[in-house]
Design an enzyme around this catalytic site. Structure first.
Site, PDB file in Angstrom:
ATOM      1  NE  ARG A  82      11.618  -1.745   2.386  1.00  0.00           N
ATOM      2  CZ  ARG A  82      10.404  -2.475   2.464  1.00  0.00           C
ATOM      3  NH1 ARG A  82       9.964  -3.507   1.633  1.00  0.00           N
ATOM      4  NH2 ARG A  82       9.527  -2.340   3.582  1.00  0.00           N
TER       5      ARG A  82
ATOM      6  CG  HIS B 247       6.603  -2.682  -3.159  1.00  0.00           C
ATOM      7  ND1 HIS B 247       7.598  -2.027  -2.560  1.00  0.00           N
ATOM      8  CD2 HIS B 247       6.240  -3.899  -2.004  1.00  0.00           C
ATOM      9  CE1 HIS B 247       7.677  -2.531  -1.297  1.00  0.00           C
ATOM     10  NE2 HIS B 247       7.032  -3.388  -0.990  1.00  0.00           N
TER      11      HIS B 247
HETATM   12  C1  GLV Z   1       6.403  -4.255   2.202  1.00  0.00           C
HETATM   13  O1  GLV Z   1       7.292  -4.022   1.511  1.00  0.00           O
HETATM   14  C2  GLV Z   1       6.573  -4.161   3.526  1.00  0.00           C
HETATM   15  O2  GLV Z   1       7.665  -4.069   4.108  1.00  0.00           O
HETATM   16  O3  GLV Z   1       5.641  -4.658   4.465  1.00  0.00           O
END
Ligand code: GLV
Length: 309
Positions: free
Chosen positions: A224, A272
């Site tokens: 994260r 992401h």
């Molecule tokens: C993506 O970042 C997830 O947590 O699935």
């Protein structure tokens, strides 16, 4: 009975279809068109705004649309005692491993530097680093980190992992407990972060961590954004303590176009995408979990509130 959907990152339509097909007795509604809030039994959410879940008095379970459930557990208004479920496996670990292998190979084989040389039409036969001189450290050895570590080891790297508690993983040297973090970082030329975000792991990739790593190290963040102190990363890259970083997650997503990470010559930014959702696998797990809950059976992916993951 209603299932309430909230996500700014996922489209609701495939879910509406899946629920109509598989669980037609449950009404599917998308926030803010929730209908009567007392009817909501299940919340299917990604990154819900604080306080939203507290408004659902008859909530039976919260199903997170992710492997990571933050920021839900740190919402002070989170209804107590309502089970929180995360997505487990559903194709994520293998995809995360691909991303990590790509990143480590890119650094070890100096592909970023070679890209720059091509752009300048310069024939310069840079020697790659030897894989054996490129120890990799994986932070977090959960469902995802374990596969990431095993697959990096299969490529030929000396892999260590850092985890909260003791674990045994073949060909992976495990450093467990907070006290071993320094030793783990000191031996890792590349650090791949696959930790869950909790108050204990927030800001863990900071100036002190980078200073502990060998000079010329690399960081890969697939955990994260809040694990990483942005300014400390830039300082470590600019001073030469770190040689590069590949980042898939950010404190603010989408990453603002003015953020210095976008244009930093030693940072690779991806939006992401390390482990995109495979809709069919994710839907099957969510629907199966609702069926289990309806039958009073234990669901898959139950989050331990005391750990936050
Ligand atoms: C993506 O970042 C997830 O947590 O699935």
């Amino acid at each position: 009975m209603t299932i309430l959907f909230y996500s700014e990152a996922d489209s609701a339509e495939p879910w509406r279809e899946a629920f109509a097909r598989e669980l037609p007795h449950i009404a599917f509604r998308v926030w803010p068109d929730a209908g009567p809030l007392e009817s909501v039994r299940y919340a299917l959410v990604w990154n819900p705004p604080r306080g939203l879940l507290a408004r659902l008095p008859n909530l039976k379970a919260i199903l997170a649309l992710g492997a990571g459930v933050d920021p839900i557990p740190t919402d002070p208004t989170l209804p107590k005692g309502v089970p929180l479920l995360r997505l487990v496996d559903v194709g994520f670990p293998a995809q995360m491993a691909e991303y990590a292998i790509y990143a480590v190979l890119k650094f070890q084989r100096r592909m970023g530097e070679l890209d720059d040389l091509q752009r300048r039409a310069q024939w310069n036969q840079l020697d790659p680093f030897f894989a054996r001189d490129f120890p990799v450290g994986v932070m977090g050895l959960g469902v995802i980190g374990k596969v990431v570590a095993q697959r990096l080891s299969a490529v030929g790297y000396a892999v260590a992992g850092w985890a909260r508690g003791p674990k045994t993983i073949e060909n992976v040297e495990v450093y467990s407990a907070r006290g071993r973090l320094k030793d783990f970082l000191a031996r890792s030329r590349v650090v791949v972060n696959a930790l869950p975000l909790t108050p204990q792991t927030e800001n863990i990739l900071d100036a002190a961590a980078f200073a502990t790593m060998p000079r010329g190290g690399y960081v890969v963040n697939i955990g994260r954004g809040a694990h990483l102190v942005d300014r400390d990363l830039i300082d470590a890259l600019d001073s030469g303590q770190l040689a590069g970083a590949m980042l898939d997650v950010f404190r603010e997503e989408p990453l603002p176009s003015t953020h210095p990470f976008w244009r930093h010559p030693k940072i690779v930014v991806t939006p992401h995408i390390a482990a995109p959702t495979i809709a069919s696998e994710v839907q099957a797990q969510v629907i199966d979990n609702i069926r289990r809950l309806e039958r009073g059976e234990p669901p898959v992916g139950l989050v331990d509130p005391s750990r936050g993951y």
